[in-house]
Design a protein around this motif. Structure first.
Motif, PDB file in Angstrom:
ATOM      1  N   LEU A  81      12.890  15.532  -8.247  1.00 57.61           N
ATOM      2  CA  LEU A  81      13.063  15.607  -6.794  1.00 57.61           C
ATOM      3  C   LEU A  81      13.170  14.239  -6.133  1.00 57.61           C
ATOM      4  O   LEU A  81      13.930  14.050  -5.201  1.00 57.61           O
ATOM      5  N   PHE A  82      12.343  13.277  -6.622  1.00 54.83           N
ATOM      6  CA  PHE A  82      12.271  11.993  -5.926  1.00 54.83           C
ATOM      7  C   PHE A  82      12.579  10.811  -6.845  1.00 54.83           C
ATOM      8  O   PHE A  82      12.060  10.735  -7.958  1.00 54.83           O
ATOM      9  N   GLY A  83      13.395   9.911  -6.347  1.00 57.35           N
ATOM     10  CA  GLY A  83      13.596   8.636  -7.019  1.00 57.35           C
ATOM     11  C   GLY A  83      12.984   7.567  -6.130  1.00 57.35           C
ATOM     12  O   GLY A  83      13.190   7.581  -4.913  1.00 57.35           O
ATOM     13  N   VAL A 134       3.118   9.869   2.300  1.00 55.41           N
ATOM     14  CA  VAL A 134       2.711  11.077   1.583  1.00 55.41           C
ATOM     15  C   VAL A 134       3.094  12.319   2.389  1.00 55.41           C
ATOM     16  O   VAL A 134       3.567  13.323   1.831  1.00 55.41           O
ATOM     17  N   ALA A 135       2.931  12.236   3.716  1.00 54.11           N
ATOM     18  CA  ALA A 135       3.306  13.374   4.567  1.00 54.11           C
ATOM     19  C   ALA A 135       4.803  13.642   4.457  1.00 54.11           C
ATOM     20  O   ALA A 135       5.240  14.803   4.409  1.00 54.11           O
ATOM     21  N   MET A 136       5.593  12.579   4.400  1.00 51.97           N
ATOM     22  CA  MET A 136       7.038  12.743   4.284  1.00 51.97           C
ATOM     23  C   MET A 136       7.396  13.445   2.969  1.00 51.97           C
ATOM     24  O   MET A 136       8.233  14.353   2.935  1.00 51.97           O
ATOM     25  N   ALA A 165       0.836  -1.203   0.000  1.00 50.91           N
ATOM     26  CA  ALA A 165       0.000   0.000   0.000  1.00 50.91           C
ATOM     27  C   ALA A 165       0.873   1.257   0.000  1.00 50.91           C
ATOM     28  O   ALA A 165       0.547   2.258  -0.647  1.00 50.91           O
ATOM     29  N   VAL A 166       2.003   1.195   0.714  1.00 52.63           N
ATOM     30  CA  VAL A 166       2.929   2.333   0.744  1.00 52.63           C
ATOM     31  C   VAL A 166       3.491   2.580  -0.659  1.00 52.63           C
ATOM     32  O   VAL A 166       3.558   3.709  -1.146  1.00 52.63           O
ATOM     33  N   ARG A 167       3.855   1.474  -1.314  1.00 49.19           N
ATOM     34  CA  ARG A 167       4.408   1.561  -2.663  1.00 49.19           C
ATOM     35  C   ARG A 167       3.405   2.231  -3.597  1.00 49.19           C
ATOM     36  O   ARG A 167       3.733   3.154  -4.336  1.00 49.19           O
ATOM     37  N   GLU A 168       2.162   1.759  -3.538  1.00 56.85           N
ATOM     38  CA  GLU A 168       1.115   2.324  -4.401  1.00 56.85           C
ATOM     39  C   GLU A 168       0.922   3.810  -4.132  1.00 56.85           C
ATOM     40  O   GLU A 168       0.821   4.607  -5.067  1.00 56.85           O
ATOM     41  N   ALA A 169       0.875   4.162  -2.851  1.00 53.52           N
ATOM     42  CA  ALA A 169       0.650   5.564  -2.492  1.00 53.52           C
ATOM     43  C   ALA A 169       1.781   6.439  -3.023  1.00 53.52           C
ATOM     44  O   ALA A 169       1.541   7.525  -3.560  1.00 53.52           O
ATOM     45  N   LEU A 170       3.005   5.960  -2.899  1.00 57.40           N
ATOM     46  CA  LEU A 170       4.145   6.755  -3.358  1.00 57.40           C
ATOM     47  C   LEU A 170       4.150   6.870  -4.882  1.00 57.40           C
ATOM     48  O   LEU A 170       4.435   7.933  -5.426  1.00 57.40           O
ATOM     49  N   CYS A 171       3.821   5.760  -5.559  1.00 60.52           N
ATOM     50  CA  CYS A 171       3.772   5.804  -7.024  1.00 60.52           C
ATOM     51  C   CYS A 171       2.752   6.848  -7.469  1.00 60.52           C
ATOM     52  O   CYS A 171       2.983   7.643  -8.374  1.00 60.52           O
ATOM     53  N   ARG A 172       1.596   6.848  -6.804  1.00 56.46           N
ATOM     54  CA  ARG A 172       0.531   7.782  -7.158  1.00 56.46           C
ATOM     55  C   ARG A 172       0.968   9.209  -6.854  1.00 56.46           C
ATOM     56  O   ARG A 172       0.865  10.102  -7.687  1.00 56.46           O
ATOM     57  N   GLU A 173       1.494   9.400  -5.663  1.00 55.29           N
ATOM     58  CA  GLU A 173       1.860  10.747  -5.219  1.00 55.29           C
ATOM     59  C   GLU A 173       2.968  11.343  -6.095  1.00 55.29           C
ATOM     60  O   GLU A 173       2.947  12.528  -6.413  1.00 55.29           O
ATOM     61  N   LEU A 174       3.927  10.498  -6.479  1.00 51.94           N
ATOM     62  CA  LEU A 174       5.081  11.005  -7.230  1.00 51.94           C
ATOM     63  C   LEU A 174       4.883  10.893  -8.733  1.00 51.94           C
ATOM     64  O   LEU A 174       5.670  11.425  -9.512  1.00 51.94           O
ATOM     65  N   GLY A 175       3.830  10.171  -9.159  1.00 49.89           N
ATOM     66  CA  GLY A 175       3.593   9.985 -10.593  1.00 49.89           C
ATOM     67  C   GLY A 175       4.680   9.155 -11.259  1.00 49.89           C
ATOM     68  O   GLY A 175       5.090   9.438 -12.382  1.00 49.89           O
ATOM     69  N   VAL A 176       5.159   8.153 -10.544  1.00 50.01           N
ATOM     70  CA  VAL A 176       6.231   7.314 -11.099  1.00 50.01           C
ATOM     71  C   VAL A 176       5.906   5.844 -10.885  1.00 50.01           C
ATOM     72  O   VAL A 176       4.999   5.498 -10.121  1.00 50.01           O
ATOM     73  N   LYS A 177       6.663   4.995 -11.587  1.00 48.26           N
ATOM     74  CA  LYS A 177       6.673   3.579 -11.270  1.00 48.26           C
ATOM     75  C   LYS A 177       7.939   3.316 -10.456  1.00 48.26           C
ATOM     76  O   LYS A 177       8.861   4.144 -10.460  1.00 48.26           O
ATOM     77  N   VAL A 178       7.987   2.168  -9.784  1.00 50.84           N
ATOM     78  CA  VAL A 178       9.193   1.837  -9.030  1.00 50.84           C
ATOM     79  C   VAL A 178      10.381   1.794  -9.997  1.00 50.84           C
ATOM     80  O   VAL A 178      10.275   1.244 -11.085  1.00 50.84           O
ATOM     81  N   GLY A 179      11.463   2.412  -9.617  1.00 48.41           N
ATOM     82  CA  GLY A 179      12.645   2.456 -10.472  1.00 48.41           C
ATOM     83  C   GLY A 179      12.748   3.765 -11.253  1.00 48.41           C
ATOM     84  O   GLY A 179      13.717   3.984 -11.968  1.00 48.41           O
ATOM     85  N   PRO A 223      16.685   5.824   8.061  1.00 45.65           N
ATOM     86  CA  PRO A 223      15.601   4.841   8.119  1.00 45.65           C
ATOM     87  C   PRO A 223      14.282   5.510   8.498  1.00 45.65           C
ATOM     88  O   PRO A 223      14.222   6.274   9.445  1.00 45.65           O
ATOM     89  N   VAL A 224      13.254   5.212   7.733  1.00 45.44           N
ATOM     90  CA  VAL A 224      11.915   5.713   8.042  1.00 45.44           C
ATOM     91  C   VAL A 224      11.065   4.512   8.433  1.00 45.44           C
ATOM     92  O   VAL A 224      10.749   3.670   7.598  1.00 45.44           O
ATOM     93  N   PRO A 225      10.714   4.391   9.720  1.00 46.69           N
ATOM     94  CA  PRO A 225      10.054   3.180  10.203  1.00 46.69           C
ATOM     95  C   PRO A 225       8.535   3.246  10.103  1.00 46.69           C
ATOM     96  O   PRO A 225       7.968   4.326   9.890  1.00 46.69           O
ATOM     97  N   PHE A 226       7.917   2.105  10.263  1.00 50.08           N
ATOM     98  CA  PHE A 226       6.460   1.976  10.378  1.00 50.08           C
ATOM     99  C   PHE A 226       5.717   2.836   9.360  1.00 50.08           C
ATOM    100  O   PHE A 226       4.893   3.669   9.718  1.00 50.08           O
ATOM    101  N   LEU A 227       6.027   2.631   8.105  1.00 48.65           N
ATOM    102  CA  LEU A 227       5.399   3.433   7.059  1.00 48.65           C
ATOM    103  C   LEU A 227       3.922   3.067   6.901  1.00 48.65           C
ATOM    104  O   LEU A 227       3.529   1.912   7.051  1.00 48.65           O
ATOM    105  N   THR A 228       3.147   4.065   6.581  1.00 53.98           N
ATOM    106  CA  THR A 228       1.772   3.862   6.119  1.00 53.98           C
ATOM    107  C   THR A 228       1.651   4.746   4.883  1.00 53.98           C
ATOM    108  O   THR A 228       2.483   5.644   4.684  1.00 53.98           O
ATOM    109  N   PRO A 229       0.616   4.523   4.067  1.00 54.15           N
ATOM    110  CA  PRO A 229       0.452   5.409   2.913  1.00 54.15           C
ATOM    111  C   PRO A 229       0.399   6.871   3.337  1.00 54.15           C
ATOM    112  O   PRO A 229       1.038   7.721   2.718  1.00 54.15           O
ATOM    113  N   GLU A 230      -0.320   7.172   4.422  1.00 53.74           N
ATOM    114  CA  GLU A 230      -0.454   8.564   4.869  1.00 53.74           C
ATOM    115  C   GLU A 230       0.906   9.125   5.297  1.00 53.74           C
ATOM    116  O   GLU A 230       1.266  10.243   4.974  1.00 53.74           O
ATOM    117  N   ARG A 231       1.636   8.317   6.048  1.00 51.77           N
ATOM    118  CA  ARG A 231       2.925   8.772   6.540  1.00 51.77           C
ATOM    119  C   ARG A 231       3.890   9.020   5.376  1.00 51.77           C
ATOM    120  O   ARG A 231       4.638  10.004   5.381  1.00 51.77           O
TER     121      ARG A 231
END
Lengths: 182, 589
Positions: B111-113, B145-147, B90-104, B135-143
């Protein structure tokens, strides 16, 4: 006289180079047809199986839904199935497209080419045309393949020895230098 | 114009144009720009007098080196099964959506890889990621995106992390929201220290040190279990002018994180252990090879190192901390030495073993972090204090890193001989079904085999213990492990490079219900080929995922084969394979 052995052949996503190599056995073809009958094959132009085959030789990988259908028919009608050549074994040259999304391939082939008629926006498709698969598959991912003859193409000598060996047994072992991958 | 060339030249000069420091040079080059371009590689090569190919092959080998931009902020998601189970998907999906990228990929604004990497030693903080080395621990999609929002605003990540600290009283002094999670303290390693002499007596001779360590029965904690005293003795007997001590802190086995805690809490003891080993073998120089995933510990370790060197409790002994660059295989001692010499971390052919020909060809002792710390304590307290714990053939204690479906993931110090059942009880395992002992290269064990004991004779382990409950898909777990080996094979030898792919693909057939009866013997054959013909421990142990899981759960594999299916026709979904074609030809372009 004993009954003739039956061979079937087909070229899926191949260039017919393996079939040309098969014809390169030259005069030995005459010996072969003494003891072997070709059933479904581009060499005989027989389109559907008329009897069960001892060996099916498959050239080419699987790039469209018709290839899948034909390959499955061959598995059904042949005792032994042989992947003949690099494309049947691992997709070969056509599989170079596997790294590129299919839609990009279709656009490049039909829309962006200079020969595309008057800015056509249409990718040809028709119920009678085979559908292109998402990627090119090696035959052994669709059906069980019993033997593999590497080479692009496999030499006539390799095909000859493999086929006669499988059909009649007792053939000499195939020498290493005949097994090549180019 | 920015003088990249001059910058690189200065970097190379800083390391005295020593090609053996290539890893450090590349780190410094990344520091400035985030990647090493082909031109950069050529410039570095020229300054060092080596080929561009050599630099390029080293850059391409390590996860944290790049030959193209990977964003001003680089996010590495931990892909271990523990992270995936904890919601990394879920974290992966949220980041892909937020950043408009695929993994890699890198976001359009540069700004973000968003990248992935193997286990980062945070299985007790899952799911986690490394962001700009932290290290960024205990990730959630919300966390997540906030980061991203925080970083977009140009604020420092460290400030954001400081706000995440948890009130469990275990946060470390690193200023990061990381806990030690020490669940079981004592009886030896984290035991009461009040009676300890502050340091080993300076007067202890090499003979005395080796004698004490040998009598304690201490065996290597990295997994192989070689006698530590014997190793030191072998090394000092090889005639040589120079010898080295190397501490292997390249803790890469998925699920383990004990070295993270040891390096945080007991760095002094570790340095003491290294100096002791040095004294025992006659070395005055030591190296701590720190995995790049623990780069955030570097500052802390350097401070402790300087203090230790200044105190010099055992006489002059200098230590250099060598940062790795992301490669599981560098946990293999000879690959680690290659890496220390500025090369790809490809294992050497053994023999000769490092005790004979190690760093720069000199006799070298390579020991695990836990081993060296235990050695220091043993010399302080005497071998009997250690032997009081454990079994005859497995004396003493060891640390377990427990993670997965348990109430209390964390570090457990247990005497060897403790049963699996006791550990599962203590960590609060939730309906345990499959237990992975010793990480993917270890052993798959049924959780109901509670009578099995942790020891070199039975459940030998490098310390990782992953617990999976009944509702987990076992094939998903095994495939994750198998994929890990595919990603981490150094590629040098064919059985490991190609064989692990074959094994993974076979496993997938079982997972997806496409397996046929003939695949079972095929699995066995390939497992044998890979384990018997690979060059190093990675390939020798990687098939254990399959062999030990088949032994523990024979029904798992048998049930996955549908006997009604013809062995001649494989499952192939034509509709799925032509879906993209259908979609494309029907849409108006």
């Amino acid at each position: 006289m004993t009954q003739k052995k039956v061979i079937a052949t087909t070229s899926l996503a191949g260039c017919f180079g393996c079939h040309m190599s098969l014809l390169d056995i030259d005069l030995r073809l005459l010996d072969l047809v003494e003891v072997v009958a070709f059933d479904r094959s581009p060499l005989t132009d027989i389109k559907t199986f008329t009897r069960r085959a001892d060996i099916g030789l498959i050239e080419g990988g699987v790039c469209n839904d018709e290839n899948v259908h034909v390959l499955r028919l061959f598995r059904e009608h042949c005792d032994i199935l042989v992947s003949m050549g690099a494309c049947a074994i691992m997709g070969g040259l056509p599989a170079l497209r596997n790294e590129i999304p299919l839609s990009e391939c279709l656009e490049e082939a039909y829309l962006r080419v200079p020969t595309s008629a008057g800015g056509s926006r249409i990718i040809p498709h028709h119920p009678d045309l085979p559908k292109i698969l998402d990627r090119v598959y090696p035959c052994h991912e669709i059906v069980k393949i019993d033997y593999f003859l590497p080479g692009c193409p496999p030499s006539a000598e390799l095909i000859w020895r493999a086929v006669t060996g499988l059909l009649f047994g007792g053939a000499d072992p195939i020498p290493r230098e005949l097994i090549r991958y180019d | 114009m920015h003088d990249r060339r001059g910058e690189l030249k200065a970097i190379v000069q800083k390391f005295a144009a020593d090609r053996r420091r290539l890893i450090d040079i590349l780190w410094a080059a990344h520091e400035h720009r985030g990647f090493v371009s082909t031109d950069d590689a050529a410039a570095i090569a020229q300054e060092l007098g080596i080929s561009t190919g050599h630099v390029a092959e080293v850059v391409s080998f390590y996860h944290f080196f790049h030959d193209r931009p990977v964003g001003r902020h680089t996010i590495y998601l931990d892909t271990s099964i523990i992270a995936e189970h904890a919601g990394q998907g879920a974290v992966r999906e949220a980041l892909c959506r937020e950043l408009g990228v695929k993994v890699g990929e890198v976001s359009a604004d540069g700004l973000f890889g968003l990248l992935e990497t193997s286990c980062i030693g945070m299985s007790d903080h899952a799911p986690a990621a490394l962001v700009d080395g932290l290290p960024v621990p205990f990730l959630t999609p919300e966390r997540a995106v906030a980061m991203v929002a925080w970083l977009r605003a140009g604020r420092p990540l460290k400030d954001w992390l400081a706000g995440l600290a948890r009130g469990d009283g275990q946060n470390t002094a690193l200023g990061l929201p990381i806990s030690n999670h020490l669940r079981n303290v004592g009886p030896f390693l984290f035991g009461p220290e009040e009676n300890d002499p502050p340091v080993v007596a300076q007067t202890a001779t090499a003979d005395e040190i080796i004698d004490t360590v040998t009598r304690s029965g201490l065996r290597g904690r990295g997994g192989a279990g070689f006698s530590t005293g014997k190793k030191w003795d072998l090394c000092r007997k090889i005639p040589a002018a120079t010898r080295y001590v190397v501490c292997n802190a390249d803790e890469g086995e998925p699920g383990t994180f004990k070295d993270r805690v040891l390096l945080t809490e007991t760095a002094d003891l570790l340095f003491e252990g290294m100096a002791l080993a040095g004294k025992a073998i006659g070395a005055t120089e030591g190296f701590l090879y720190l995995r790049a995933e623990y780069r955030y510990l570097l500052e802390h370790l350097e401070t402790r190192r300087r203090e230790f060197e200044a105190r010099a409790p055992l006489g002059p002994f200098s230590i250099r901390i060598q940062l790795g660059a992301g490669a599981y295989i560098c946990g293999e001692e000879s690959a680690l030495l290659e890496s220390m010499e500025g090369k790809r971390g490809e294992p050497r052919i053994k023999p000769p073993f490092p005790v004979e020909s190690g760093y720069l060809g000199c006799p070298t002792v390579v020991n695990n972090v836990e081993t060296l710390i235990l050695a220091a304590l043993i010399v302080r307290r005497g071998s009997d204090a250690f032997r009081r714990w454990g079994t005859e053939r497995s004396p003493g204690v060891r640390l377990l890193s427990v993670s997965g479906d348990v109430e209390f993931p964390g570090i457990y110090e247990i005497p060897w001989g403790t049963s699996l059942g006791e550990v599962l009880d203590r960590c609060g395992a939730r309906e345990p079904h499959l237990v992975q002992v010793g990480g993917p290269s270890g052993e798959v064990v049924r959780a109901d085999a509670v009578e099995r004991v942790f020891s070199y004779e039975d459940l030998s382990t490098g310390g990782s213990l992953m617990v999976f409950s009944r509702d987990r898909d076992r094939f998903e777990i095994l495939e994750n492990f198998s994929t890990f080996f595919v990603n981490e094979s150094c590629g040098n030898c064919a059985p490991c490079r190609a064989g692990n792919v074959v094994l993974r693909d076979l496993l997938k057939r079982f997972k997806n219900g496409h397996a046929r009866a003939e695949d079972l013997p095929k699995l066995d054959q390939w497992a044998r080929i890979v384990s018997q013909t690979s060059r190093c421990g990675l390939g020798m142990t990687s098939p254990r995922v399959l062999t030990t899981s088949r032994k523990a759960f024979p029904e798992l594999y048998a049930d996955a084969i549908d006997q009604k299916k013809s062995p001649l026709f494989y499952d192939f979904d034509v509709a799925a394979a032509t879906a993209e074609y259908d979609r494309r030809v029907e849409e108006p372009s």
